[in-house]
Write a protein that holds these residues in place. Structure first.
Motif, PDB file in Angstrom:
ATOM      1  N   UNK A  86      38.519  37.961  29.235  1.00 32.07           N
ATOM      2  CA  UNK A  86      39.283  39.141  29.636  1.00 32.07           C
ATOM      3  C   UNK A  86      40.752  38.798  29.716  1.00 32.07           C
ATOM      4  N   UNK A  87      41.580  39.737  29.351  1.00 31.80           N
ATOM      5  CA  UNK A  87      43.027  39.517  29.379  1.00 31.80           C
ATOM      6  C   UNK A  87      43.485  39.256  30.811  1.00 31.80           C
ATOM      7  N   UNK A  88      44.299  38.224  30.977  1.00 24.34           N
ATOM      8  CA  UNK A  88      44.846  37.910  32.291  1.00 24.34           C
ATOM      9  C   UNK A  88      43.962  37.017  33.144  1.00 24.34           C
ATOM     10  N   UNK A 135      40.985  31.695  37.188  1.00 18.83           N
ATOM     11  CA  UNK A 135      42.261  32.134  37.753  1.00 18.83           C
ATOM     12  C   UNK A 135      42.491  33.577  37.330  1.00 18.83           C
ATOM     13  N   UNK A 136      42.549  34.501  38.298  1.00 14.38           N
ATOM     14  CA  UNK A 136      42.726  35.915  37.973  1.00 14.38           C
ATOM     15  C   UNK A 136      44.218  36.276  37.927  1.00 14.38           C
ATOM     16  N   UNK A 137      44.535  37.501  37.534  1.00 12.27           N
ATOM     17  CA  UNK A 137      45.930  37.951  37.612  1.00 12.27           C
ATOM     18  C   UNK A 137      46.461  37.849  39.049  1.00 12.27           C
ATOM     19  N   UNK A 138      47.764  37.669  39.166  1.00  7.82           N
ATOM     20  CA  UNK A 138      48.415  37.425  40.460  1.00  7.82           C
ATOM     21  C   UNK A 138      48.085  38.475  41.532  1.00  7.82           C
ATOM     22  N   UNK A 139      48.054  39.782  41.213  1.00  9.38           N
ATOM     23  CA  UNK A 139      47.779  40.768  42.275  1.00  9.38           C
ATOM     24  C   UNK A 139      46.445  40.540  42.980  1.00  9.38           C
ATOM     25  N   UNK A 153      38.335  36.742  51.807  1.00  9.33           N
ATOM     26  CA  UNK A 153      38.066  38.181  51.889  1.00  9.33           C
ATOM     27  C   UNK A 153      38.968  38.943  50.919  1.00  9.33           C
ATOM     28  N   UNK A 154      38.435  40.031  50.366  1.00  6.52           N
ATOM     29  CA  UNK A 154      39.217  40.907  49.490  1.00  6.52           C
ATOM     30  C   UNK A 154      38.683  42.326  49.611  1.00  6.52           C
ATOM     31  N   UNK A 155      39.516  43.314  49.270  1.00  2.00           N
ATOM     32  CA  UNK A 155      39.006  44.691  49.196  1.00  2.00           C
ATOM     33  C   UNK A 155      39.137  45.245  47.779  1.00  2.00           C
ATOM     34  N   UNK A 156      39.321  44.330  46.806  1.00  2.00           N
ATOM     35  CA  UNK A 156      39.496  44.764  45.425  1.00  2.00           C
ATOM     36  C   UNK A 156      38.181  44.691  44.652  1.00  2.00           C
ATOM     37  N   UNK A 157      37.977  45.655  43.786  1.00  2.29           N
ATOM     38  CA  UNK A 157      36.907  45.569  42.796  1.00  2.29           C
ATOM     39  C   UNK A 157      37.475  44.854  41.575  1.00  2.29           C
ATOM     40  N   UNK A 158      36.702  43.959  40.977  1.00  2.00           N
ATOM     41  CA  UNK A 158      37.164  43.273  39.773  1.00  2.00           C
ATOM     42  C   UNK A 158      36.995  44.197  38.565  1.00  2.00           C
ATOM     43  N   UNK A 159      37.825  44.013  37.521  1.00  2.00           N
ATOM     44  CA  UNK A 159      37.777  44.935  36.379  1.00  2.00           C
ATOM     45  C   UNK A 159      36.520  44.763  35.523  1.00  2.00           C
ATOM     46  N   UNK A 160      36.232  45.827  34.761  1.00  2.00           N
ATOM     47  CA  UNK A 160      35.091  45.876  33.845  1.00  2.00           C
ATOM     48  C   UNK A 160      33.805  45.504  34.596  1.00  2.00           C
ATOM     49  N   UNK A 161      32.939  44.688  33.954  1.00  2.00           N
ATOM     50  CA  UNK A 161      31.677  44.384  34.640  1.00  2.00           C
ATOM     51  C   UNK A 161      31.723  43.067  35.418  1.00  2.00           C
ATOM     52  N   UNK A 162      32.927  42.488  35.555  1.00  2.00           N
ATOM     53  CA  UNK A 162      33.062  41.240  36.313  1.00  2.00           C
ATOM     54  C   UNK A 162      32.810  41.500  37.802  1.00  2.00           C
TER      55      UNK A 162
END
Length: 240
Positions: free
Chosen positions: A121-123, A137-141, A224-233
């Motif tokens: 996946x990009x990034x 390593x995911x994108x900085x945000x 801890x995070x409150x983000x959903x990862x993109x696509x099916x990750x």
């Protein structure tokens, strides 16, 4: 814990990248957690044992009986007030540095997340794979969104591997340790009493020295995070 007390710690995390809160767990609660860990089967592949370190990856999954003890009312309140209503646990590790440990950790940032599969996946990248576990390593945000709680099962100071950190370094993006300018940066040792916690942003530069005081250091590290990862990750651990 009053709103004002928690707000002060929230500001510390925002400005310095870390804070220490004492007496989050009673001695009795800590002893119960230790008892559960001592009774677990350590032969599984997520358990790593050497003279210098005992570690458990996917700790909350591997030791499910510990969950209710770890997420006491104080921790739930701290997560809600300091991080946000929707934050959930997405990674957990248990460390035990024995009294004789020579385990030394150089300054670094925590730059990877644990996910359930490898997807191009990009990034996202570079990737590492260990025993069917995938880290990337995911994108900085995504990294900037994560908050870490480190629960201390022992008194920890500079003599038994307390974290040393560079205050404010979390706000500088990817910060290579070899580029630290000690003329402008400072170092702080984060002493934490047994039953206390350290809260940290993963991008805060941190490291730890070898144990010199003949005392062990046991820590539960939960991200801890409150983000959903993109696509099916998906996060490899996800616990409300």
């Amino acid at each position: 814990m009053t709103k004002e007390f928690l707000q002060r710690h929230k500001e510390n995390v925002f400005e310095k990248g870390f804070t220490v809160i004492h007496s989050v767990f009673s001695d009795e609660e800590i002893e119960k957690i230790i008892e559960v860990i001592q009774n677990v089967d350590t032969s599984k592949e997520n358990f790593r044992k050497s003279d210098d370190l005992f570690a458990v990856r996917q700790f909350l999954k591997e030791v499910p009986d510990v969950k209710d003890l770890v997420f006491n009312d104080a921790v739930k309140t701290i997560v809600r007030e300091l991080f946000g209503e929707q934050y959930i646990a997405v990674k957990s590790i248990y460390f035990d540095k024995p009294e004789t440990s020579n385990w030394y950790v150089a300054y670094h940032q925590d730059l990877t997340i644990s996910v359930d599969e490898k997807l191009e996946m990009q990034g996202f990248g570079p990737w590492t794979t260990k025993k069917n576990q995938f880290a990337v390593q995911p994108p900085l945000p995504i990294l900037e969104n994560i908050c870490t709680i480190r629960i201390h099962l022992d008194d920890t100071d500079e003599h038994n591997g307390a974290l040393k950190v560079v205050p404010g370094s979390h706000a500088k993006g990817i910060y290579r340790p070899e580029t630290i300018d000690w003329n402008t940066e400072t170092e702080e040792i984060c002493n934490v009493e047994k039953g206390g916690i350290m809260i940290m942003k993963p991008l805060t530069l941190h490291g730890s020295n070898r144990t010199t005081g003949g005392r062990r250091r046991r820590v539960i590290h939960i991200e801890f995070s409150d983000m959903e990862l993109p696509q099916q990750l998906k996060w490899s651990e996800k616990l409300n």
